[in-house]
Enzyme design. Structure first.
Site, mmCIF file in Angstrom:
data_model
loop_
_atom_site.group_PDB
_atom_site.id
_atom_site.type_symbol
_atom_site.label_atom_id
_atom_site.label_comp_id
_atom_site.label_asym_id
_atom_site.label_seq_id
_atom_site.Cartn_x
_atom_site.Cartn_y
_atom_site.Cartn_z
ATOM 1 N N LYS A 31 23.238 68.687 85.167
ATOM 2 C CA LYS A 31 24.619 68.940 84.727
ATOM 3 C C LYS A 31 24.709 69.091 83.208
ATOM 4 C CE LYS A 31 26.467 65.197 86.578
ATOM 5 N NZ LYS A 31 25.310 64.543 87.212
ATOM 6 N N ARG A 145 12.478 61.883 82.753
ATOM 7 C CA ARG A 145 13.406 61.848 81.616
ATOM 8 C C ARG A 145 13.350 60.475 80.937
ATOM 9 N NH1 ARG A 145 19.665 63.100 82.884
ATOM 10 N NH2 ARG A 145 19.667 61.007 83.731
#
Ligand code: AMP
Length: 208
Positions: A31, A145
């Protein structure tokens, strides 16, 4: 008199000029990456409630302290706290051409509060677009991440899986809610970033 009222109603409708999008999907669905590209293409203001909370934490504010306790466990920050912060942010950007909401709304209560806030301005959500990514890919992406971002909620697999579960239980109903209003679309969130972006733009182009 009747005609005058009718005319006024039409004028009011035609003043709806904002392009308001909800970029939807589980944590790690891309996103943030896609929102940054959409902001540039369509001149919108990006509002990520996760980023806003992390900013409050970095500044050591009472709001940040309150939010951190929930975020560290992968749980949702209570609706009233989140909605209050969001309202301030929207009011701060009174002249925006539109907003991309990223990580918000995460509950149907938040969605209805957002609709009410926009309705006060004579505006509405144009479209919710979901980036679809399966659970194992999400876990892989978030753990990768976490290795570089240092985000504590990205490094512990149990917390990551809790975030996915919270998404399924509390947040998926938001897509169903906008679906019931005919405002929900889905895009495959796995693939090359420019390809996913093109698919998103194809949907947004129909709204402008
Ligand atoms: P994100 O960066 O969007 O993945 O959000 C990180 C964390 O911030 C979430 O796991 C929640 O604890 C909190 N958070 C972000 N947005 C919201 C929201 N709209 N409602 C409640 N909690 C949120």
């Amino acid at each position: 008199m009747k005609n005058k009222l009718h005319l006024r109603h039409n004028i009011h409708s035609s003043t709806k000029t904002m392009l308001n999008l909800i970029l939807f999907g589980p944590p790690g669905s891309g996103k943030g990456t896609q929102a940054a590209k959409l902001v540039e293409r369509f001149n919108l203001v990006h509002i990520s409630t996760g980023d806003l909370f992390r900013n409050e934490i970095a500044q050591g504010t009472p709001l940040g302290l309150q939010a951190k306790a929930y975020m560290d466990k992968g749980n949702l920050v209570p609706d009233e706290v989140t909605i209050g912060m969001l309202r301030n942010k929207i009011e701060h950007h009174a002249d925006a051409a539109g907003f991309i909401f990223d990580g918000f709304p995460r509950t149907v209560t938040q969605a209805k509060a957002l609709d009410a806030l926009l309705a006060e301005k004579g505006e509405a959500i144009g479209q919710l677009i979901e980036l679809y990514v399966d659970d194992e890919e999400i876990v892989r992406r978030i753990m990768a991440r976490g290795a570089s971002s240092g985000r504590t909620d990205d490094t512990d697999e149990t917390i990551v899986r809790n975030r996915i579960q919270v998404y399924r239980d509390n947040t998926v109903p938001v897509a169903e809610y906008y679906g019931s209003l005919g405002k929900s679309a889905q895009v495959n969130g796995v693939g090359a970033i420019p390809y996913i972006f093109d698919n998103l733009c194809g949907i947004v182009a129909c709204l402008v």
